[in-house]
Design a protein around this motif. Sequence first.
Motif, PDB file in Angstrom:
ATOM      1  N   MET A   1       3.943   0.251  -7.994  1.00 51.44           N
ATOM      2  CA  MET A   1       3.464  -1.347  -7.673  1.00 51.44           C
ATOM      3  C   MET A   1       2.386  -1.161  -6.683  1.00 51.44           C
ATOM      4  O   MET A   1       2.097   0.017  -6.065  1.00 51.44           O
ATOM      5  N   LYS A   2       1.612  -2.139  -6.751  1.00 51.08           N
ATOM      6  CA  LYS A   2       0.523  -2.102  -6.049  1.00 51.08           C
ATOM      7  C   LYS A   2       0.824  -2.932  -4.606  1.00 51.08           C
ATOM      8  O   LYS A   2       1.256  -4.163  -4.607  1.00 51.08           O
ATOM      9  N   GLU A  22       5.539   6.707  -3.493  1.00 48.48           N
ATOM     10  CA  GLU A  22       5.910   5.776  -4.674  1.00 48.48           C
ATOM     11  C   GLU A  22       4.860   4.862  -5.284  1.00 48.48           C
ATOM     12  O   GLU A  22       5.301   4.279  -6.337  1.00 48.48           O
ATOM     13  N   HIS A  23       3.958   4.319  -4.507  1.00 44.84           N
ATOM     14  CA  HIS A  23       3.286   3.234  -4.844  1.00 44.84           C
ATOM     15  C   HIS A  23       1.748   3.480  -4.527  1.00 44.84           C
ATOM     16  O   HIS A  23       1.423   4.395  -3.868  1.00 44.84           O
ATOM     17  N   ASP A  24       0.929   2.525  -5.156  1.00 41.82           N
ATOM     18  CA  ASP A  24      -0.483   2.597  -5.130  1.00 41.82           C
ATOM     19  C   ASP A  24      -0.516   1.699  -3.792  1.00 41.82           C
ATOM     20  O   ASP A  24      -0.273   0.384  -3.711  1.00 41.82           O
ATOM     21  N   SER A 339      11.024  -1.376  -3.124  1.00 43.83           N
ATOM     22  CA  SER A 339      11.782  -0.552  -4.316  1.00 43.83           C
ATOM     23  C   SER A 339      12.768  -1.176  -4.640  1.00 43.83           C
ATOM     24  O   SER A 339      13.637  -1.074  -5.699  1.00 43.83           O
TER      25      SER A 339
END
Length: 360
Positions: A1-2, A22-24, A339
């Motif tokens: 996810m962003k 885990e994410h951008d 998340s």
Amino acid sequence: MKVVVVGGGVIGLSVAWRLATEHDVTLVDPAPGRGASWVAGGMLAPVTESWPGEEDLLDLGSASLDSWPAFAAGLGISLHTAGTIVAAVDAADAAQLDVLADFLAARGRDVDRLTGRELRRVEPTISFRVRSGLMVPGDLAVDNRELLRALHSSAEAAGVGFVREPVRAVRREAVDLGGTTLRCDVAVIAAGAWSSGLHPALASAVYPVKGEILRLRARPNALPPPAHTVRALVESRPVYLVPREGDELVVGATQYEAGFDDEVTAGGVRDLLMYAETVLPGITEYGLAECAAGLRAGSRDNLPLIGWLEPGVLVAAGHHRNGLLLAPITADAVAAFVSGAAPPPVVRVADPARLKQRTS
């Protein structure tokens, strides 16, 4: 996810670092690593910060304290583990410490009650004016500036992008920078006291609490700083003295509501020096290295706000005196929310939904 994290203090940096696995992640702040976190005392002290009526805050802080050794190890920084001494100067101060000790005992927390003479055996530089005190071995402390530098570099290494611009507003799937808009799946408001102006739900929920601190340095032939963090009540006025590497001593902190005024006042410096000298007379031979002020993010019940404001918008603000202490558990909770998982159960007391319940 962003994900866009708004705010680069200890909470924003911790959240961004945690999410980047885990994410951008993009973090937006004109000056990351500054603000109230830069002028904090560095105490990780849920026990000595506690008071009857704030049981939820004690439990939340204790859970976060348990995470601190691993959190610090991941950043490659050290913790000060000597513990905290809490000192009382007069009979009224001693009575307040008795209330605290009884409260902690009822919560299953062990503290040692000491006479003034016993305190001076532990810390010989404590004044003979100190009447009695408590010894709290479990509290920790951290160099806040070392922490912020480590968080910034670790976040960059994990791939967090930094945008050094002010934010005008946060709304679902967008962060408004004034001239441009950052699109995202989730925005996290972690801008401390300034969070109140970024989303309508926070307008009256978070407010600035001014605090002034001093940094002293022991000069040649002066007595060394204490080995322990020393918190004290001086005629019912709180003061803390936190040792640092290099014979430094952080003295704090005033606390009052003055809007967004972050200028150090002569009266604040005078009061801090006066109270600190009452507890540790040897500091009169120290050099005055720095005077600074910061704006803590207060909340109406002293609990932080951690959770959803609306779909796509999370808040992690309102940590007041406990921003450094609560950084690990706040970062874990935000990561769980993003998340779609359940946060640690102890974080439920910080749900911002409680604000709506009190106004309905």
